[in-house]
Design a protein around this motif. Sequence first.
Motif, mmCIF file in Angstrom:
data_model
loop_
_atom_site.group_PDB
_atom_site.id
_atom_site.type_symbol
_atom_site.label_atom_id
_atom_site.label_comp_id
_atom_site.label_asym_id
_atom_site.label_seq_id
_atom_site.Cartn_x
_atom_site.Cartn_y
_atom_site.Cartn_z
ATOM 1 N N ASP A 1 5.431 -0.994 -6.006
ATOM 2 C CA ASP A 1 5.063 -0.046 -4.964
ATOM 3 C C ASP A 1 3.560 0.127 -4.881
ATOM 4 O OD1 ASP A 1 7.697 0.945 -4.024
ATOM 5 O OD2 ASP A 1 7.897 1.569 -6.116
ATOM 6 N N PHE A 2 3.060 0.095 -3.641
ATOM 7 C CA PHE A 2 1.692 0.525 -3.371
ATOM 8 C C PHE A 2 1.801 2.029 -3.144
ATOM 9 C CE2 PHE A 2 1.213 -3.876 -1.601
ATOM 10 C CZ PHE A 2 0.187 -4.290 -2.434
ATOM 11 N N LYS A 3 1.312 2.825 -4.095
ATOM 12 C CA LYS A 3 1.442 4.272 -3.980
ATOM 13 C C LYS A 3 0.230 4.863 -3.281
ATOM 14 C CE LYS A 3 4.556 4.847 -7.797
ATOM 15 N NZ LYS A 3 4.835 5.494 -9.055
ATOM 16 N N GLU A 4 0.492 5.928 -2.538
ATOM 17 C CA GLU A 4 -0.586 6.614 -1.842
ATOM 18 C C GLU A 4 -1.315 7.513 -2.824
ATOM 19 O OE1 GLU A 4 -1.132 9.360 2.121
ATOM 20 O OE2 GLU A 4 0.665 8.150 1.871
ATOM 21 N N ARG A 5 -2.627 7.496 -2.759
ATOM 22 C CA ARG A 5 -3.446 8.327 -3.637
ATOM 23 C C ARG A 5 -3.405 9.774 -3.180
ATOM 24 N NH1 ARG A 5 -9.356 6.248 -3.578
ATOM 25 N NH2 ARG A 5 -9.422 8.480 -3.386
ATOM 26 N N ARG B 1 -5.116 1.419 4.452
ATOM 27 C CA ARG B 1 -4.543 0.946 3.193
ATOM 28 C C ARG B 1 -3.032 0.828 3.313
ATOM 29 N NH1 ARG B 1 -7.683 4.291 -1.506
ATOM 30 N NH2 ARG B 1 -9.712 3.379 -1.124
ATOM 31 N N ARG B 2 -2.503 -0.171 2.626
ATOM 32 C CA ARG B 2 -1.060 -0.373 2.632
ATOM 33 C C ARG B 2 -0.420 0.591 1.641
ATOM 34 N NH1 ARG B 2 -0.475 -6.736 1.602
ATOM 35 N NH2 ARG B 2 -1.778 -6.330 -0.193
ATOM 36 N N THR B 3 0.720 1.122 1.997
ATOM 37 C CA THR B 3 1.523 1.919 1.073
ATOM 38 C C THR B 3 2.968 1.518 1.272
ATOM 39 O OG1 THR B 3 1.750 3.728 2.668
ATOM 40 C CG2 THR B 3 -0.045 3.903 1.080
#
Length: 158
Positions: A94-98, A109-111
């Motif tokens: 997973d690309f997690k959101e900051r 940015r990808r999430t």
Amino acid sequence: MTLPVRHLPGSLLERPFPGLGWNEPVTAEFDELFERMNRLLGSAAIAPAALALSPAADMRDTDDAYVVEAELPGVKRDDIDIAISERELRITGDFKEREREGVLRRSTRRTGHFEYHALLPANVKADEVSAALSDGVLTVTLPKAQATKPQHVEISEP
């Protein structure tokens, strides 16, 4: 350039609508068409894997191993899963959101979930596969299984 329009007698536009004195499309036929299209699209449901992001990756073939380098910027080691089968490599995560302060005005940015699949040309030694994550690049090294090398066979005389 315009093309001529051709009207066929008996088309939907020329059929009278019941109860009215003028020509209108028959809505029941359109409703049936829309219902059939919805059933068709519903039966061809998109698999979740098809909606997943796919990271940019390179695969190199060396003399003794396959090396896959996948770009995973900002992804932590614990958020990545690597699975090996006989001839397939699968990297998921997973690309997690900051967490941020303030109002986000723009984001490119990808999430979300990502998946990378690679079919390997030959069997690998699954117990010797190694992976390293450095500077946002995941490097997976898959040692090749030793195939039978061609040998010269002498023919003996009887």
